[in-house]
Design a protein around this motif. Structure first.
Motif, short mmCIF file in Angstrom:
data_model
loop_
_atom_site.label_atom_id
_atom_site.label_comp_id
_atom_site.label_asym_id
_atom_site.label_seq_id
_atom_site.Cartn_x
_atom_site.Cartn_y
_atom_site.Cartn_z
N HIS A 1 -0.40 -7.17 -5.48
CA HIS A 1 -1.29 -6.26 -5.26
C HIS A 1 -0.81 -4.87 -4.91
O HIS A 1 0.25 -4.91 -3.86
CB HIS A 1 -2.57 -6.64 -4.18
N PRO B 1 -10.21 -1.31 -1.93
CA PRO B 1 -9.51 -2.33 -1.38
C PRO B 1 -9.50 -3.63 -2.24
O PRO B 1 -10.33 -4.20 -3.22
CB PRO B 1 -10.26 -2.70 0.03
N GLN C 1 -1.84 -1.04 -3.89
CA GLN C 1 -2.87 0.04 -3.63
C GLN C 1 -2.35 1.53 -3.56
O GLN C 1 -1.35 1.48 -2.69
CB GLN C 1 -3.73 -0.37 -2.22
N PHE D 1 -8.65 2.32 7.20
CA PHE D 1 -8.86 1.52 5.91
C PHE D 1 -7.53 0.73 5.93
O PHE D 1 -7.49 -0.42 5.31
CB PHE D 1 -9.31 2.67 4.86
N THR D 2 -6.23 1.65 6.04
CA THR D 2 -5.11 0.88 5.49
C THR D 2 -4.82 -0.02 6.47
O THR D 2 -4.24 -1.22 5.82
CB THR D 2 -4.20 2.12 5.59
N ILE E 1 0.96 -1.25 -0.12
CA ILE E 1 0.05 0.10 -0.02
C ILE E 1 0.83 1.30 -0.16
O ILE E 1 1.87 1.52 1.05
CB ILE E 1 -0.86 0.04 1.24
N ASP F 1 -6.86 -3.11 5.32
CA ASP F 1 -6.05 -3.69 3.89
C ASP F 1 -5.09 -4.51 4.17
O ASP F 1 -4.81 -5.57 3.50
CB ASP F 1 -6.09 -2.61 2.94
N ASN G 1 -9.20 5.32 -1.77
CA ASN G 1 -9.41 4.93 -0.56
C ASN G 1 -10.73 3.70 -0.47
O ASN G 1 -10.77 3.03 0.41
CB ASN G 1 -9.73 5.89 0.40
N ALA H 1 -6.18 -7.85 5.58
CA ALA H 1 -6.84 -8.81 4.65
C ALA H 1 -6.05 -9.46 3.99
O ALA H 1 -6.33 -10.62 3.54
CB ALA H 1 -7.64 -7.79 3.77
N GLN H 2 -4.82 -9.08 3.71
CA GLN H 2 -3.76 -9.91 3.02
C GLN H 2 -3.03 -10.71 4.14
O GLN H 2 -2.75 -12.19 3.92
CB GLN H 2 -2.78 -9.16 2.37
N CYS I 1 -3.19 4.88 -2.12
CA CYS I 1 -3.92 5.62 -1.56
C CYS I 1 -3.33 7.07 -1.06
O CYS I 1 -2.76 7.27 -0.19
CB CYS I 1 -4.07 4.70 0.01
#
Length: 425
Positions: free
Chosen positions: A316, A344, A318, A239-240, A229, A243, A341, A246-247, A320
């Motif tokens: 992946h 995700p 991201q 959020f960060t 990210i 995320d 943002n 989540a991985q 942001c």
């Protein structure tokens, strides 16, 4: 964290354990004993004694009864989105005729038979079926066979079966691990060999795919899941952190890295990660990933941050940051880029359309996501005119003679000397 440490993390996570000797033994047993080897290994490794390797028709009906309407609607919506995205990738055959009569072109043909491996256990994902089968179907592959390990009760995951049936895939076998890859590659009494094998799996599956490559094609050797990210002070720390986790919850070897220009954001994200981690049902898995393979890297500038991101060439990415589309050109290497943002990685894992089978372990420097292109082959088409042979044959012969290939040159010179009208005018 220093760049050298980030590179070391990526390298260590991608190596895994060597299973080659065990895998070679499994492959040989399947070659020699076919279905019997598959049944014996399923009983030994999965602790399930099966009456049938192939999923029976009534099992599909039972699967539809086992899932609720909300999940079925989500599956059907995701299939529509993923199919629409991949239909935009379709290539067409083409031919071009010159004024002198030469015709050059390319024939595009789908592979005839493809095998899809779907993991079992806690990683039995209907999304894996969609992402591997849909580009094959869009490409025009007519025969798709699926293998997946059975549960302890001898049944398959209901959502996986429903997804397969929604896509028209009914040739499904309850077999997993390296033995499934061997069966797809070399065939057994029940499973006809395929042209290509796709789909994720554990270390044994990855090792088996590596061994059979060349006898069949494969998609890629996938490593643990990754996210990087790239965030500035405009990013949302809650959020960060979510995320990153989540991985991390995928695998103890998963990598979740934050590259940021904001020390304040880095501190806030670290606090949020520790707080949110406590509420995950896969807390132990995510904690190992965060502790061993993840990092927060503070860059001096956005230019330096992009340099780090490109060096990692992550699965992946991201973005942001403020004005992400203005800086998108700075991204050189990533499997998939999620912008803003509200984008995700999970939306790509499941629903919006792009394929979630992506290059890992830095391979985004030279590899692409799974696509329709992976399920086609291209043939060159040449029809050379007599006029072009007369005009250019001496050049072709000169090149052949320079390389010492007299037969090549003579083959061309014969045509030049032949004054009869050929079919290719």
């Amino acid at each position: 964290m220093q760049r050298q440490q980030l590179r070391a993390n990526r390298s260590r996570a991608s190596k895994g354990q060597d299973r080659r000797e065990d895998v070679l033994n499994i492959i040989e047993q399947v070659k020699q004993n076919g279905d019997q080897a598959l049944l014996e290994m399923t009983e030994r490794f999965d602790r399930v004694k099966l009456a049938h390797l192939k999923v029976q028709p009534e099992e599909f009906d039972e699967a539809f009864e086992a899932i609720d309407d909300t999940l079925l609607d989500a599956i059907r919506s995701a299939i529509r989105n993923i199919r629409d995205y991949h239909e935009r990738q379709v290539r067409q055959s083409w031919m071009n005729a010159t004024e002198s009569g030469t015709i050059l072109g390319q024939l595009v043909r789908p592979l005839e038979r493809v095998g899809i491996y779907v993991p079992g256990g806690t990683a039995s994902y209907p999304s894996s079926v969609m992402m591997n089968a849909i580009p094959a179907l869009v490409a025009g592959v007519e025969q798709i066979v699926m293998t997946t390990p059975p549960g302890k009760d001898g049944r398959m995951n209901a959502a996986v079966l429903v997804t397969a049936r929604e896509l028209g895939i009914t040739e499904i076998f309850k077999v997993g691990g390296a033995q499934a890859i061997a069966a797809l590659a070399y065939g057994t009494e029940s499973i006809a060999k395929v042209d290509k094998i796709t789909g994720p799996g554990n270390a044994f599956v990855a090792a088996a795919k590596r061994e059979v490559y060349g006898d069949v094609d494969i998609d890629m050797i996938a490593g643990p899941s990754e996210v990087v990210i790239l965030a500035d002070e405009t990013a949302n720390p809650e959020f960060t952190a979510a995320d990153l986790l989540a991985q991390a919850e995928h695998d103890p070897l998963a990598s979740a890295i934050l590259v940021t220009t904001s020390a304040a954001l880095a501190e806030q994200v670290q606090e949020q990660v520790l707080s949110q981690l406590e509420h995950l049902n896969r807390k132990e898995i995510a904690a190992q990933s965060i502790d061993q393979w993840s990092a927060i890297c503070i860059a001096n500038s956005l230019d330096e941050a992009f340099d780090i991101v490109n060096e990692l060439a992550t699965e992946h990415l991201q973005l942001c940051i403020a004005d992400p589309f203005e800086r998108l050109g700075k991204v050189k290497h990533a499997g998939a880029v999620f912008i803003g943002n509200n984008s995700p990685v999970p939306i790509g894992d499941y629903y919006v359309g792009p394929n979630h089978v992506l290059p890992t372990s830095g391979r985004a420097r030279f590899s692409s996501p799974l696509s329709v292109d992976d399920f086609i082959k291209k043939m060159s088409l040449v029809s050379y005119s007599r006029a072009d042979m007369a005009a250019n044959g001496h050049k072709i012969a000169a090149l052949a003679e320079f390389e010492g290939l007299q037969g090549h040159a003579y083959s061309v010179k014969l045509r030049m000397a032949n004054s009869e009208e050929g079919s290719g005018k």
